[in-house]
Design a protein around this motif. Structure first.
Motif, short mmCIF file in Angstrom:
data_model
loop_
_atom_site.label_atom_id
_atom_site.label_comp_id
_atom_site.label_asym_id
_atom_site.label_seq_id
_atom_site.Cartn_x
_atom_site.Cartn_y
_atom_site.Cartn_z
N VAL A 14 0.82 -1.15 -0.05
CA VAL A 14 -0.01 0.05 0.08
C VAL A 14 0.63 1.14 0.04
O VAL A 14 0.73 2.29 -0.77
CB VAL A 14 -0.89 -0.05 1.25
N GLY A 15 1.85 1.40 0.74
CA GLY A 15 2.95 2.47 0.76
C GLY A 15 3.62 2.81 -0.28
O GLY A 15 3.93 3.74 -0.87
N LEU A 16 3.70 1.68 -1.16
CA LEU A 16 4.37 1.69 -2.26
C LEU A 16 3.72 2.07 -3.65
O LEU A 16 3.84 2.22 -4.74
CB LEU A 16 5.28 0.20 -2.68
N VAL A 35 -2.60 9.83 -3.17
CA VAL A 35 -1.70 9.70 -4.36
C VAL A 35 -0.32 9.72 -3.42
O VAL A 35 0.21 10.85 -2.75
CB VAL A 35 -1.64 11.02 -5.37
N VAL A 36 0.54 8.80 -3.78
CA VAL A 36 1.85 8.50 -3.16
C VAL A 36 3.15 8.63 -3.78
O VAL A 36 4.18 8.86 -3.29
CB VAL A 36 1.76 7.19 -2.31
N ASP A 55 3.31 21.03 -1.28
CA ASP A 55 2.54 21.30 -2.32
C ASP A 55 3.30 21.65 -3.43
O ASP A 55 4.04 22.40 -3.41
CB ASP A 55 1.29 22.30 -1.80
N LEU A 56 2.98 21.17 -4.50
CA LEU A 56 3.69 21.42 -5.81
C LEU A 56 2.89 22.36 -6.77
O LEU A 56 2.99 22.20 -7.94
CB LEU A 56 3.80 20.02 -6.49
N GLY A 69 5.40 11.49 -1.97
CA GLY A 69 4.44 12.32 -1.08
C GLY A 69 3.32 11.43 -0.73
O GLY A 69 3.10 10.36 -0.86
N ARG A 70 2.29 12.28 -0.34
CA ARG A 70 1.02 11.77 0.29
C ARG A 70 -0.05 13.09 0.07
O ARG A 70 0.03 13.81 0.79
CB ARG A 70 1.08 11.47 1.60
N TRP A 71 -0.44 13.07 -1.25
CA TRP A 71 -1.48 14.23 -1.47
C TRP A 71 -2.82 13.61 -1.42
O TRP A 71 -3.18 12.40 -2.23
CB TRP A 71 -1.05 14.71 -2.92
N THR A 72 -3.81 14.46 -1.21
CA THR A 72 -5.14 14.25 -1.37
C THR A 72 -5.67 14.51 -2.77
O THR A 72 -6.96 13.89 -3.15
CB THR A 72 -6.15 14.96 -0.39
N SER A 73 -5.05 15.25 -3.65
CA SER A 73 -5.45 15.38 -4.98
C SER A 73 -4.42 16.10 -5.66
O SER A 73 -3.37 16.57 -5.14
CB SER A 73 -6.80 16.46 -5.12
#
Length: 86
Positions: A14-16, A35-36, A55-56, A69-73
């Motif tokens: 899951v983490g990958l 989104v990882v 945030d990019l 990273g770890r993004w919600t969108s």
């Protein structure tokens, strides 16, 4: 909100980002996931929102780059990326 139980191998997967992936050329918000990783198929101008990760906003990511990273969108304003889900 429920907490899923995974064994050691499953939690690593899951983490990958092995929950799945999708090609993004517009806006993408995964349901009940994050989104990882972002892999750029072309030079891409992206905007992201996330949980205490960079945030990019308006950053240009180069073709072939992978950003973790770890993004919600994610919003791809120009270009094309693969979003890996975790």
């Amino acid at each position: 909100m429920a907490i899923n139980t995974y064994n050691t191998v499953e939690s690593g997967n899951v983490g990958l980002g092995q929950v799945g992936s999708t090609i993004v050329t517009g806006t993408y918000t995964p349901a009940n996931a994050h989104v990882v990783a972002i892999f750029c198929l072309a030079d891409s101008d992206v905007t992201t929102t996330g949980d205490n990760h960079a945030d990019l906003d308006g950053e240009t990511l180069k073709e072939g780059w992978t950003v973790l990273g770890r993004w919600t969108s994610i919003v791809v304003n120009s270009g094309k990326v693969i979003a890996y889900i975790g």
